[in-house]
Structure formats: C-alpha cells, structure tokens
Scaffold this motif. Structure first.
Motif, PDB file in Angstrom:
ATOM      1  N   ASP A 120       0.825  -1.210   0.000  1.00  0.00           N
ATOM      2  CA  ASP A 120       0.000   0.000   0.000  1.00  0.00           C
ATOM      3  C   ASP A 120       0.859   1.260   0.000  1.00  0.00           C
ATOM      4  OD1 ASP A 120      -2.270  -1.539  -0.047  1.00  0.00           O
ATOM      5  OD2 ASP A 120      -2.649  -1.384   2.108  1.00  0.00           O
ATOM      6  N   ARG A 121       1.911   1.241   0.776  1.00  0.00           N
ATOM      7  CA  ARG A 121       2.759   2.436   0.854  1.00  0.00           C
ATOM      8  C   ARG A 121       3.485   2.683  -0.469  1.00  0.00           C
ATOM      9  NH1 ARG A 121       7.675   3.729   5.130  1.00  0.00           N
ATOM     10  NH2 ARG A 121       8.100   5.839   4.373  1.00  0.00           N
ATOM     11  N   LEU A 122       3.952   1.625  -1.083  1.00  0.00           N
ATOM     12  CA  LEU A 122       4.637   1.782  -2.367  1.00  0.00           C
ATOM     13  C   LEU A 122       3.697   2.362  -3.413  1.00  0.00           C
ATOM     14  CD1 LEU A 122       6.672  -1.561  -2.472  1.00  0.00           C
ATOM     15  CD2 LEU A 122       7.593   0.745  -2.142  1.00  0.00           C
ATOM     16  N   GLU A 123       2.454   1.873  -3.425  1.00  0.00           N
ATOM     17  CA  GLU A 123       1.476   2.398  -4.381  1.00  0.00           C
ATOM     18  C   GLU A 123       1.119   3.847  -4.054  1.00  0.00           C
ATOM     19  OE1 GLU A 123      -0.891  -1.515  -5.980  1.00  0.00           O
ATOM     20  OE2 GLU A 123      -1.441  -0.737  -4.012  1.00  0.00           O
ATOM     21  N   ALA A 124       1.048   4.182  -2.752  1.00  0.00           N
ATOM     22  CA  ALA A 124       0.755   5.557  -2.362  1.00  0.00           C
ATOM     23  C   ALA A 124       1.846   6.515  -2.826  1.00  0.00           C
ATOM     24  CB  ALA A 124       0.582   5.647  -0.851  1.00  0.00           C
ATOM     25  N   LEU A 125       3.054   5.983  -2.986  1.00  0.00           N
ATOM     26  CA  LEU A 125       4.177   6.795  -3.459  1.00  0.00           C
ATOM     27  C   LEU A 125       4.247   6.850  -4.982  1.00  0.00           C
ATOM     28  CD1 LEU A 125       6.869   5.612  -0.881  1.00  0.00           C
ATOM     29  CD2 LEU A 125       5.830   7.898  -1.021  1.00  0.00           C
ATOM     30  N   GLY A 126       3.250   6.245  -5.639  1.00  0.00           N
ATOM     31  CA  GLY A 126       3.159   6.348  -7.091  1.00  0.00           C
ATOM     32  C   GLY A 126       3.845   5.238  -7.863  1.00  0.00           C
ATOM     33  N   LEU A 127       4.308   4.201  -7.175  1.00  0.00           N
ATOM     34  CA  LEU A 127       4.983   3.108  -7.869  1.00  0.00           C
ATOM     35  C   LEU A 127       3.971   2.075  -8.362  1.00  0.00           C
ATOM     36  CD1 LEU A 127       8.048   2.527  -5.527  1.00  0.00           C
ATOM     37  CD2 LEU A 127       7.959   3.839  -7.644  1.00  0.00           C
ATOM     38  N   ARG A 128       4.298   1.442  -9.460  1.00  0.00           N
ATOM     39  CA  ARG A 128       3.456   0.366  -9.986  1.00  0.00           C
ATOM     40  C   ARG A 128       3.892  -0.941  -9.329  1.00  0.00           C
ATOM     41  NH1 ARG A 128       3.998   3.953 -14.254  1.00  0.00           N
ATOM     42  NH2 ARG A 128       1.985   4.540 -15.208  1.00  0.00           N
ATOM     43  N   VAL A 129       2.962  -1.562  -8.625  1.00  0.00           N
ATOM     44  CA  VAL A 129       3.236  -2.761  -7.836  1.00  0.00           C
ATOM     45  C   VAL A 129       2.420  -3.918  -8.389  1.00  0.00           C
ATOM     46  CG1 VAL A 129       3.084  -3.831  -5.558  1.00  0.00           C
ATOM     47  CG2 VAL A 129       3.740  -1.412  -5.765  1.00  0.00           C
ATOM     48  N   VAL A 130       3.083  -5.015  -8.696  1.00  0.00           N
ATOM     49  CA  VAL A 130       2.418  -6.245  -9.113  1.00  0.00           C
ATOM     50  C   VAL A 130       2.727  -7.303  -8.066  1.00  0.00           C
ATOM     51  CG1 VAL A 130       2.362  -8.102 -10.823  1.00  0.00           C
ATOM     52  CG2 VAL A 130       2.426  -5.712 -11.574  1.00  0.00           C
ATOM     53  N   ALA A 131       1.689  -7.776  -7.359  1.00  0.00           N
ATOM     54  CA  ALA A 131       1.848  -8.764  -6.296  1.00  0.00           C
ATOM     55  C   ALA A 131       1.480 -10.144  -6.826  1.00  0.00           C
ATOM     56  CB  ALA A 131       0.966  -8.396  -5.104  1.00  0.00           C
TER      57      ALA A 131
END
Length: 304
Positions: A120-131
């Motif tokens: 969640d924090r990584l996405e809040a910082l604008g990064l594209r996250v694939v889990a």
C-alpha cells in the motif's frame, strides 16, 4: 503534373510515418501493457518496464529466466540466483522492506507478494506494484505467463513453462518403479513444518510418482506434532542436510525406519533453494529429487 506530385507527396508522407512508428512497434510500445495481479488489481504499464525491483526470490529467478535479468535494479535480501543478482542493492524482505532505498532506485515496476506490508505504501508513493504469490504448480505456470506479459513478451512465459514440463517429465521417468507410491516426509522447517500434498512441493513429488504422509486436508505447509511423523512412519525422509542429520536425536524419531535404513535425501542450502521456491528452477529441483530417490537403498523387510 500537380496530381502526380500530390500522389508522390502522399506516398512520401506515408513512408515517413511508417519509418517513424516502426521502432516503437518493434520495442512493444504501441500499446500499454495490462496485468491482473494476485490481489485482483489491474496494473497498467505504459511500456515494458526497464527498471524492475523484485522482493520475492522466486520472482527474481523468473525475471532472469525470462531473459530480463538486466532490468533488475534491486531485490530482497534472500534473492541469490543467478549469481548476478547477488551484487544488486538488497532492500530487506516482505516484512521490513527498505522503502526509501527502493524509491531512490526509481523502478517502473515493483514485484512483490500479496502478503507484503509494503504494498500500500509503495502504491501511495506512485509506484506500480504487481503482487504475485505462486503456491501451486498451476500458480507457477500462471505467474510465469503474467510476468512475461508484464515484461513485454507474452509468449515467453508459456514457452518457459513448456520447457519445465518436459524436464519434470524426464526426471519422473528416472524414478525407480519400486518407489511408486511410497510415502515421503518432506520437512521445510524444523518446528516441524512439512510440505503437504496440496503444496507445489507435494505436487512435484506426485509428478515423480511418490506419495506424501501429509494429506491435503492439513493444508500446504502445516506445522506438525512431531509424534505425527513418528506415527506416519514415512518410507522416505527429505529435508536439509542439517535437519536430516539432527532428526535421529529428536524424541522418538530414532524409531523412524527411513532414518534407520538411510532412506533419506538431505540437501545443502544452495540446491535446497531450488526445491522450496515455486519458480523456474522447479525442473532442476525435480531432477535433484529424482537423482536422490534413484540412489536410495531398498527398503528392508519389516519384522512381523
């Protein structure tokens, strides 16, 4: 003459446009890439990512097996294959990801697990996250396909999976027929935790033709009562070399016939990684298991 000139000019403009667009199409940039991860979230990538961070060892290995190792700019602390990734910045693990260091690497894709606290924090910082979190062989096939699409080569994942299937089949053919159906205790940690029938390890053992003392109802990697293993009397014991060496000293485990008869497969830490990571080295793991199983002494006749 004006009409002929107009036709020539139109053809020239068309040729110029094709020449300008060709490099973009060849690089796979004509359309954005879309991937649905294991959280059910659709992640849109405007172009094939060129700076990738992987926080899961099996995903790191998959990126490299899909010929994109050069795009990795950082990994978790446990990623150690291939050797080239050992020199990359190490960014902690799923529970203690070093967010600031990760962001400073300016990745255009972060690969992580659904269970990571950092998502969640990584996405809040604008990064594209694939889990992505493969737990079964079918999951592994799916994840390789998703990664291939995310990296801009949709055909690479299925092609790699086909190669793995062929190698696993060849490994299974090397397992002696006398071992078919014999029950295995596969220890993944010394609490003890074991690989059950429904885990990717259990599925791999089934592909090799052997059984499992841990039934599907107990889940993929259950924690066992040590007495359960003694009562189960596995025909074959598999674990790390250190764990297998310590097992006879555990209360009651000296009664395990598999230990008494040396019907054990103990693996050093480096080959062990290939057995417990649901990624592109599963076929290598199957080959290691097949080789060990083929070299086991025959089971001694039980006293009546």
């Amino acid at each position: 003459m004006p009409a002929a000139f107009a036709r020539w000019a139109a053809r020239a403009r068309s040729a110029l446009l094709v020449a300008m667009l060709a490099p973009l199409a060849g690089a796979g940039w004509a359309q954005p890439l879309s991937v649905v991860d294991d959280r059910g979230r659709t992640v849109v990538l405007p172009a094939p990512p060129q700076r990738v961070v992987s926080l899961v060892p099996s995903l790191t290995e998959a990126v490299c097996a899909l010929q994109a190792c050069g795009r990795l700019v950082g990994t978790d602390r446990f990623s150690n294959w291939p050797a080239s990734v050992r020199t990359l910045p190490k960014l902690g693990g799923l529970e203690d990801t070093q967010i600031e260091r990760l962001v400073a690497l300016k990745p255009d894709l972060v690969l992580t697990a659904t269970s990571s606290r950092a998502n969640d924090r990584l996405e809040a910082l604008g990064l594209r996250v694939v889990a992505l979190e493969p737990r079964t062989l079918q999951d592994t096939e799916r994840v390789l396909g998703q990664l291939g699409r995310a990296l801009g080569d949709a055909a690479a994942g299925p092609a790699l999976w086909q190669q793995l299937q062929q190698r696993i089949g060849a490994a299974a053919a090397r397992v002696p027929a006398a071992l078919r159906g014999q029950k295995v205790y596969f220890e993944v940690a010394s609490a003890p935790y074991a690989a059950g029938e429904v885990s990717f390890v259990g599925e791999l053992l089934a592909r090799l033709g052997v059984g499992n003392v841990v039934p599907a109802a107990m889940g993929p990697f259950p924690k066992l009562n040590p007495e359960f293993v003694v009562r189960a009397q596995p025909d074959i014991v598999i674990g790390t070399a250190r764990a297998v060496a310590e097992m006879p000293a555990r209360p009651g485990w000296g009664a395990l016939r598999a230990l008494q008869q040396g019907r054990v497969c103990g693996f050093a830490s480096e080959p062990w990684d290939t057995l417990v990571r649901p990624g592109p080295r599963l076929a290598e793991g199957a080959e290691l298991l097949a080789d060990c199983l083929a070299g086991l002494p025959p089971a001694a006749a039980q006293a009546r």
